[in-house]
Structure formats: structure tokens, C-alpha cells
Design a protein around this motif. Sequence first.
Motif, short mmCIF file in Angstrom:
data_model
loop_
_atom_site.label_atom_id
_atom_site.label_comp_id
_atom_site.label_asym_id
_atom_site.label_seq_id
_atom_site.Cartn_x
_atom_site.Cartn_y
_atom_site.Cartn_z
N ASP A 134 6.89 -46.59 4.78
CA ASP A 134 7.26 -46.48 6.20
C ASP A 134 8.78 -46.22 6.27
OD1 ASP A 134 8.36 -48.96 5.82
OD2 ASP A 134 6.52 -49.81 6.86
N ALA A 135 9.30 -45.94 7.40
CA ALA A 135 10.62 -45.68 7.64
C ALA A 135 11.63 -46.85 7.34
CB ALA A 135 10.93 -45.20 9.07
N ASN A 185 9.04 -36.26 3.47
CA ASN A 185 9.40 -37.58 3.67
C ASN A 185 10.52 -37.87 2.89
OD1 ASN A 185 9.50 -40.38 4.52
ND2 ASN A 185 8.03 -40.94 3.36
N SER A 242 7.27 -41.68 -0.80
CA SER A 242 6.21 -40.82 -0.14
C SER A 242 5.07 -41.82 0.38
CB SER A 242 5.37 -39.94 -1.36
OG SER A 242 5.11 -40.68 -2.51
N SER A 247 11.25 -34.45 -2.42
CA SER A 247 10.39 -35.01 -1.45
C SER A 247 9.58 -33.99 -0.95
CB SER A 247 10.95 -35.68 -0.17
OG SER A 247 11.90 -34.71 0.46
N ASN A 251 11.60 -47.14 3.58
CA ASN A 251 12.55 -45.92 3.18
C ASN A 251 13.86 -46.50 3.33
OD1 ASN A 251 14.03 -43.54 2.92
ND2 ASN A 251 12.28 -42.30 3.85
N GLU A 287 9.77 -37.95 -5.74
CA GLU A 287 9.12 -38.74 -4.37
C GLU A 287 9.16 -39.99 -4.29
OE1 GLU A 287 5.65 -36.42 -3.18
OE2 GLU A 287 6.03 -34.78 -4.58
#
Lengths: 397, 224
Positions: B181-182, B210, B178, B207, B185, B175
Motif C-alpha cells: 500500500d501507499a 505503482n 507491487s 513498475s 511504499n 517492481e
Amino acid sequence: MLWTVLKRNISPWQIAGYALATLVGLTIVLIALQFYADVSSTLGSPGTSPAGVELMGKRTKVISKPVSLRNTLSGKAPAFSAEEIAAISSQPWAADVSAFRASDYSVWAGIELGGRTLSTALFFESVPDRYIDIDTPDWTFDPEHPEIPVIIAKDYLTLYNFGFAASGRMPAVSEAMLSSIPMQVTLSGRGRTATLPARIVGFSSQLNTIAVPESFMEWAHERFGSDMPEPPSRLIIATADPSDPAIDKYLSAQAYDVAGPSNDLGRASRFLTVLTVVIVCIGGIITLLALGILVLSLYLLVQKNRRDIAVLVMLGFTPGSVARRYVCLAAAVNAGILVLASGLLLLLRGVWEEPLREIDFAPASPLVSLFCGVAIMAVVTVLNVAIIRRLIWKIAK
Amino acid sequence: MDKTIERITLRGVLPRVFAAERSSAPIRASQVWLAELTFERGRFYSVNASSGMGKTSLCSFIYGLRDDYEGTIELDGADVSRMTVGERCRLRSRHLAYLPQDLDLFPQLSAVDNILLKNSLTDYRSEAEIRRMLGRLGLEERADSLVAHLSVGQRQRVALVRALCQPFDFILLDEPVSHLDAANNRLCAEMVTEAARSLGAGVIATSVGNPLVLPAESLTEIKL
């Protein structure tokens, strides 16, 4: 950086507590060992320091049987039988038993002293050379160039100077002076007579006799001695531990006379040994308790750092590399304790070293005690390392 | 084990805690538990599951942190559960990189020191390179802050850089985004993809809805 992680939760107070307790314990152990070594080193070298020998009890004992009315009437000294000698030899405290061999021929000695010739009937005795407490190259007899080396008891000279000479009729003489005076000894027996030069080569505090080398005694016996050798009336016994109470117990039980002072001071030596053992034990217990403190501290430290250690192993650090930091800490603390304890030993030793020298003791080298300190701390450090490794490997698994 | 690990094979693996549920629908539907599954070097895997299905357990089993499972996990035929502590430590500094879910950072150290600590073991990157990586993930200003003072999202990025400070044949990311934000990420995914491709390594990322946005062309989705 690894140390930054691992040193978290290390309590300086816990380390200081361990260091102080171990320092006290180790110093007590070292001081006890050194004091014992200083006193017993003199005991171990009889002849080099008479005071020490007197204090600690002699390593050799000269025994005889009490003279009875029967001996007086028969004209024979009480002698030891072969069975009695074997019984003494079999005692655990008897390292070696030898007989005094007395001259079985007539001995007559004469010296020039103060312009006057003094001559007297004498006797000689011999014991194996290993019992001779005078270290001199003159203690040999060569039949080709016969000169008799003689060792006389210090007590004889004392008796002469402070008894006979002090009465005003004769001059007092020193050991050196007496040694330089040439002597003529006449031996006779079995119808033969020979006069040989003789010289005093030493004064013994151990042998209460007029001693000649065994080789001379053998040579003289062949020429002048009787064919029927008398059994020995005095024995010399070497003991491993002169303070062993079993010696006095046995000799008293057999009603043997022991030459020289009683063994009360030997008992003092025994007491000293027991006292040393007790003090070493106390020091050892303190050291062990201190080690206990360290073990508990290590358990506590590793438990507190359990998560950090587990993360380090998770990252790929080997348990060995993690343990090494704590091992280095323990080794450094232990080395510091050893240095301090050694310093304290050398410092405190001054308290008894000089007074011992003043009473003719020869204190031992501190190297043995220091080596013991190194050995003790090496064992403690090995234990520390084993505990640290075990705790960390347990977490790593 | 000093040669490259080409594949990780799971045979009939099931966490012992699930032993009583082996016939349950979620376990039977799993592509991992009680199945024969091989992760290949050079490929990317996204392991998706709902909470409590054992994602962290899977990573811990492969990484050799736990052995409370039945079945076998093999790294090129070598049973992970039979490896010695020394072998596992070598594996962790040379062949398997790992970003644990709970990050396992040292709060008393700064962000950069946490990474340098791992790097001191592998000697894989320079400090300047590490600082550049932190900067790329938006942590340039926070590099010298104590981890204790960072947010969870920031800590996740620090832990990711730390995981990349070693050579690896596979990287396990539990994860990893986790709390991101996008945009973050995407930045993390780019960094992981670059590192993995440069080494020809495999990526296994778990995950709970997310996922790390790994390149679709080499991605295999696995349902746990």
C-alpha cells in the motif's frame, strides 16, 4: 545457514545405500589385495619361509639334461652348449641364467666324528653368490687365511640322519652339531696337493649340491684344475614369476630335467593370482556401481535443489562456495567408508593371519592394502568433486 | 572489478524475444530498447512500462543473469555478457544489489535468516540492525516466521531488506512495491533512498503503475 538451504532434498537413504555398496566393494578389494600380499610376500622372500617357497613354487629353477646311454658310455655328463644357454636366457620369464661350476680336480674330505675319522671323496660346485639362500658373513674365501666355507643341501643331512645313521651304525647329527665339526679338505690335481680347513656354514633348501664360494672355486681351479674346462651340466635360472606356465611348457618341450618338486604348486600360485584378480574385479565393479549410485544421487539432488542453487548464485555466492558444502559431505562419507573398510580389513584379516603363520608364512604389512584403499577412495572423491563442481557450474552459468 | 561502478550503459539492447518486433510502435517508442541509455551512479531512475515490455528482462540483463539479448550492456565499459561467473558473483556482493520481481526467498528459512544468509556473504550489517530494518517496515513480529507463512507484501519487504544488506553502486528493484500500500511504499522508498544516498549509489526501479516513491528532485522517469 547456507547448509540449511543446500541440505534440503538430501536423502539419508540414498547416502546410506551408496555408503553400504561402496563399503562392501572396497572391503572386498582390500581383503583380496591383503590376502594376496600375505601369501605372495612369502613367495617373494625365498629361504625365509621354506613352507611358503614350497607352496608357491621356487623363484629359482635348477635344470639339467637327462642322462643317456651315450653319456654313460662316454663317461661325460650331458652338458649345455653356449647356444642352448643363450636360448634359455632369451625367454621372457628368465630373469637370469647362470651355470653350476663343478670342481675339475680331486676333493677328499675328512672329519672326526664320535672318536672315529670319517673320510670320503667329495665334489664341490659353485653358483653366483646371489643364488645363495643362506645369509651368513662366513660366505667368503681369503687365500691368505684359506678356510673353505661349505653349504650342503638339507636333503643330504636328511638322507644321512634318516637313512645312513638310522641303520644303526652311526649317530644322527643336528645342523648345529655338524656346523661345529672342523673338516679337513684335500685338493689335488695337476700334480699338486693341498690340505685346507673347511667348515659347514649352512644348509640349503634351494641348492641340491655341496656349494663353495665362487672366489674359492676360481682360486682352486687356477692351482688344481684342468686347462680344458668342461661345459656346464646344470643351470640355475631365476624367474620373475615362478608360476608362469610358459616355464614348464618350454622346459618340457626341450626335455630338460627340473630339480626338486614339480611345478603343480606353482600352478596353484597362478590360480591364486587369477582368483585374486577376479575378486578384485568383482569388488571394483561393486565399487563402480556404488559410484554410479552416488552420481545419480548427486544429479537428482542438484536437480531438486536447482532453484535454490541458482538463487544462491544470484545472491552472489560463488559456485565454488556452494559446491564446497556438497564436496565436504561426499568427502566425509567417503572418509567414513574408508575407515570402516580399513577396520573390517584388519578385523577379517585375523581369520587367515594366524593359520598362515602356523604354516610358516610371514604375512605382509597391511599398510600397502590400506594405502590402496586410501588411493581408491581418493580417486572416488576426486570424481565426486569433479561431478559436483560440474553440475553446480552448469547451473551458475 | 573492485572499483566503484560509475555508469551502466545500454547500446542497442533488445531482448531476442522482441527481435521480430523491432519496428513495432512500442519498441520504437521505448527509451530503453534499441536506444543508447546511461544510468549514472547517484541518480534515481523509475522505469515504467506496461506488462510484457521486458522490465524483468532489463534487470536480469544488467545483473548478468541472462544474456539473451542483442546489443551491449557495459558497466564502466566492461561488457556484462563477457564477465566470468566469478566476476559476476563479486559484482553481486559488492557493486550491484538486486530485488527480483519473484523475490527468490527461501521458504524453508525465516525472514531474518533469509537476510542473514545474504549478510553472511557480505558481512555488511549486524543482526540487530537487520531486525531494526524489518521493524521499520512493520515486520518486527514476523522476523522469525518462516517466509512460507508470510504474505506476498511481507515477502517483498523482507526481500528489500535483504537487497540492502550489501555495499552497492546501483540497486535494481524490479517492481519492489507491487503488493504494497501507499504507506509501506513510502517506508520502503525512504529506506532505499537513505541507503543509496549514504553510498552515493544509483537506484533503478521498475513498475507497472505503482512506482516506488523516490525523491522527485533526483528522479529520472524512463519509459520502457
